[in-house]
Design a protein around this motif. Sequence first.
Motif, PDB file in Angstrom:
ATOM      1  N   ASP A  72      11.270   0.939  18.694  1.00  0.00           N
ATOM      2  CA  ASP A  72      10.344   1.537  17.744  1.00  0.00           C
ATOM      3  C   ASP A  72       8.965   0.943  17.984  1.00  0.00           C
ATOM      4  O   ASP A  72       8.779   0.098  18.852  1.00  0.00           O
ATOM      5  CB  ASP A  72      10.811   1.331  16.302  1.00  0.00           C
ATOM      6  CG  ASP A  72      10.954  -0.132  15.917  1.00  0.00           C
ATOM      7  OD1 ASP A  72      10.525  -1.007  16.692  1.00  0.00           O
ATOM      8  OD2 ASP A  72      11.497  -0.406  14.838  1.00  0.00           O
ATOM      9  N   LYS A  73       7.985   1.388  17.204  1.00  0.00           N
ATOM     10  CA  LYS A  73       6.603   0.939  17.411  1.00  0.00           C
ATOM     11  C   LYS A  73       6.447  -0.566  17.213  1.00  0.00           C
ATOM     12  O   LYS A  73       5.671  -1.202  17.901  1.00  0.00           O
ATOM     13  CB  LYS A  73       5.650   1.694  16.485  1.00  0.00           C
ATOM     14  CG  LYS A  73       5.415   3.120  16.906  1.00  0.00           C
ATOM     15  CD  LYS A  73       4.409   3.786  15.989  1.00  0.00           C
ATOM     16  CE  LYS A  73       4.133   5.203  16.424  1.00  0.00           C
ATOM     17  NZ  LYS A  73       3.145   5.870  15.580  1.00  0.00           N
ATOM     18  N   LEU A  76       7.658  -2.198  20.368  1.00  0.00           N
ATOM     19  CA  LEU A  76       6.709  -1.957  21.456  1.00  0.00           C
ATOM     20  C   LEU A  76       5.425  -2.759  21.259  1.00  0.00           C
ATOM     21  O   LEU A  76       4.833  -3.237  22.228  1.00  0.00           O
ATOM     22  CB  LEU A  76       6.420  -0.463  21.579  1.00  0.00           C
ATOM     23  CG  LEU A  76       7.607   0.391  22.031  1.00  0.00           C
ATOM     24  CD1 LEU A  76       7.251   1.866  21.955  1.00  0.00           C
ATOM     25  CD2 LEU A  76       8.066   0.006  23.420  1.00  0.00           C
ATOM     26  N   LYS A  98       0.631   0.629  28.104  1.00  0.00           N
ATOM     27  CA  LYS A  98       1.202   1.954  27.814  1.00  0.00           C
ATOM     28  C   LYS A  98       2.663   1.909  28.232  1.00  0.00           C
ATOM     29  O   LYS A  98       2.999   1.371  29.284  1.00  0.00           O
ATOM     30  CB  LYS A  98       0.526   3.051  28.628  1.00  0.00           C
ATOM     31  CG  LYS A  98      -0.906   3.319  28.319  1.00  0.00           C
ATOM     32  CD  LYS A  98      -1.411   4.430  29.225  1.00  0.00           C
ATOM     33  CE  LYS A  98      -2.916   4.502  29.224  1.00  0.00           C
ATOM     34  NZ  LYS A  98      -3.413   5.454  30.228  1.00  0.00           N
ATOM     35  N   THR A 100       6.092   4.599  28.479  1.00  0.00           N
ATOM     36  CA  THR A 100       6.511   5.995  28.403  1.00  0.00           C
ATOM     37  C   THR A 100       7.981   6.108  28.773  1.00  0.00           C
ATOM     38  O   THR A 100       8.416   5.544  29.778  1.00  0.00           O
ATOM     39  CB  THR A 100       5.677   6.868  29.373  1.00  0.00           C
ATOM     40  OG1 THR A 100       4.299   6.631  29.147  1.00  0.00           O
ATOM     41  CG2 THR A 100       5.976   8.344  29.183  1.00  0.00           C
ATOM     42  N   TRP A 114       8.877  10.304  25.109  1.00  0.00           N
ATOM     43  CA  TRP A 114       8.050   9.625  24.121  1.00  0.00           C
ATOM     44  C   TRP A 114       7.055   8.747  24.881  1.00  0.00           C
ATOM     45  O   TRP A 114       7.253   8.433  26.054  1.00  0.00           O
ATOM     46  CB  TRP A 114       8.886   8.789  23.154  1.00  0.00           C
ATOM     47  CG  TRP A 114       9.822   7.817  23.839  1.00  0.00           C
ATOM     48  CD1 TRP A 114      11.123   8.038  24.204  1.00  0.00           C
ATOM     49  CD2 TRP A 114       9.513   6.476  24.260  1.00  0.00           C
ATOM     50  NE1 TRP A 114      11.651   6.930  24.824  1.00  0.00           N
ATOM     51  CE2 TRP A 114      10.682   5.953  24.867  1.00  0.00           C
ATOM     52  CE3 TRP A 114       8.388   5.669  24.199  1.00  0.00           C
ATOM     53  CZ2 TRP A 114      10.747   4.656  25.401  1.00  0.00           C
ATOM     54  CZ3 TRP A 114       8.450   4.386  24.726  1.00  0.00           C
ATOM     55  CH2 TRP A 114       9.618   3.890  25.311  1.00  0.00           C
ATOM     56  N   SER A 115       5.987   8.372  24.217  1.00  0.00           N
ATOM     57  CA  SER A 115       5.030   7.436  24.823  1.00  0.00           C
ATOM     58  C   SER A 115       4.336   6.654  23.718  1.00  0.00           C
ATOM     59  O   SER A 115       4.263   7.090  22.570  1.00  0.00           O
ATOM     60  CB  SER A 115       4.014   8.168  25.697  1.00  0.00           C
ATOM     61  OG  SER A 115       3.205   9.018  24.924  1.00  0.00           O
ATOM     62  N   TRP A 116       3.848   5.500  24.091  1.00  0.00           N
ATOM     63  CA  TRP A 116       3.190   4.596  23.142  1.00  0.00           C
ATOM     64  C   TRP A 116       2.096   3.843  23.882  1.00  0.00           C
ATOM     65  O   TRP A 116       2.247   3.496  25.053  1.00  0.00           O
ATOM     66  CB  TRP A 116       4.216   3.614  22.581  1.00  0.00           C
ATOM     67  CG  TRP A 116       3.621   2.533  21.740  1.00  0.00           C
ATOM     68  CD1 TRP A 116       3.346   2.584  20.405  1.00  0.00           C
ATOM     69  CD2 TRP A 116       3.213   1.235  22.168  1.00  0.00           C
ATOM     70  NE1 TRP A 116       2.794   1.399  19.985  1.00  0.00           N
ATOM     71  CE2 TRP A 116       2.704   0.554  21.054  1.00  0.00           C
ATOM     72  CE3 TRP A 116       3.218   0.582  23.403  1.00  0.00           C
ATOM     73  CZ2 TRP A 116       2.204  -0.750  21.126  1.00  0.00           C
ATOM     74  CZ3 TRP A 116       2.719  -0.708  23.488  1.00  0.00           C
ATOM     75  CH2 TRP A 116       2.222  -1.360  22.344  1.00  0.00           C
ATOM     76  N   ARG A 122      -0.672   8.000  21.301  1.00  0.00           N
ATOM     77  CA  ARG A 122       0.269   8.499  22.302  1.00  0.00           C
ATOM     78  C   ARG A 122      -0.513   8.894  23.544  1.00  0.00           C
ATOM     79  O   ARG A 122      -1.257   9.865  23.517  1.00  0.00           O
ATOM     80  CB  ARG A 122       0.966   9.749  21.785  1.00  0.00           C
ATOM     81  CG  ARG A 122       2.217   9.465  21.087  1.00  0.00           C
ATOM     82  CD  ARG A 122       2.909  10.762  20.773  1.00  0.00           C
ATOM     83  NE  ARG A 122       3.660  10.498  19.558  1.00  0.00           N
ATOM     84  CZ  ARG A 122       4.185  11.406  18.809  1.00  0.00           C
ATOM     85  NH1 ARG A 122       4.039  12.663  19.118  1.00  0.00           N
ATOM     86  NH2 ARG A 122       4.845  11.069  17.743  1.00  0.00           N
ATOM     87  N   CYS A 187      12.852   6.237  21.278  1.00  0.00           N
ATOM     88  CA  CYS A 187      11.885   5.572  20.402  1.00  0.00           C
ATOM     89  C   CYS A 187      11.939   6.302  19.061  1.00  0.00           C
ATOM     90  O   CYS A 187      11.641   7.501  19.001  1.00  0.00           O
ATOM     91  CB  CYS A 187      10.492   5.600  21.002  1.00  0.00           C
ATOM     92  SG  CYS A 187       9.295   4.691  19.997  1.00  0.00           S
ATOM     93  N   ASN A 189      10.157   6.132  16.265  1.00  0.00           N
ATOM     94  CA  ASN A 189       8.957   6.586  15.557  1.00  0.00           C
ATOM     95  C   ASN A 189       7.736   6.711  16.468  1.00  0.00           C
ATOM     96  O   ASN A 189       6.618   6.533  16.046  1.00  0.00           O
ATOM     97  CB  ASN A 189       8.635   5.678  14.369  1.00  0.00           C
ATOM     98  CG  ASN A 189       8.456   4.230  14.779  1.00  0.00           C
ATOM     99  OD1 ASN A 189       8.592   3.876  15.946  1.00  0.00           O
ATOM    100  ND2 ASN A 189       8.158   3.387  13.818  1.00  0.00           N
ATOM    101  N   CYS A 190       7.968   6.997  17.718  1.00  0.00           N
ATOM    102  CA  CYS A 190       6.847   7.208  18.656  1.00  0.00           C
ATOM    103  C   CYS A 190       6.435   8.649  18.591  1.00  0.00           C
ATOM    104  O   CYS A 190       5.768   9.234  19.247  1.00  0.00           O
ATOM    105  CB  CYS A 190       7.242   6.807  20.072  1.00  0.00           C
ATOM    106  SG  CYS A 190       7.546   5.042  20.251  1.00  0.00           S
TER     107      CYS A 190
END
Length: 190
Positions: A72-73, A76, A98, A100, A114-116, A122, A187, A189-190
């Motif tokens: 999750d965020k 990360l 980053k 992904t 997903w990505s962060w 994002r 993820c 909550n991404c």
Amino acid sequence: MTGALIGLMQTARRLRGNKDGVGAVEFALIAPVLIILYMGSLEISVAMSVNKKLARASSTVADLITQEESVDKVYLTSMVNVVESVMTPFRSEGVRVKVTGIAINGAGNATASWSWQDNGSRPYSAGSTQTLPADLAIPNTFLVRTEVEFDHKLLLVLPGVSDIDIRTLKMAKTYHLRQRMGNSVTCSNC
């Protein structure tokens, strides 16, 4: 007049035969070049060390994430601390991270699941096409890609000049790794 001219010629003969101070003159001519070579080799070796640490930081983040089935965020966000720890002793306030999750379908097409990014955004929208090296685009697999960027400030080149842009080297490393457990890393909550 002839006496003065004779005296001048005698002085010139004495100076021409005098070897005192030749070493000092040679050193004065060569020293700046040697100092610049020394400083340049120091800067290159430090930059190579930073580049190695950046690659290690990127691979460490990918390794930690791929050991999980779901992230999750908050998890990360902790990866920024990992990168800063690996980059020690270099100043890490210029680090950007980053991460992904990339799904590769049966046809070998890669899309972002997903990505962060460390600023909370994002970098890639879900479903966006991702470009991968050909040897990594294995159908029906999943990859985690980490991208770590770092602005390395040079130590010795023009220390008092702030208007020149060559004082900063922009470095980046990208690392791909397959998940270790399950079929993918999700993820929440991404």
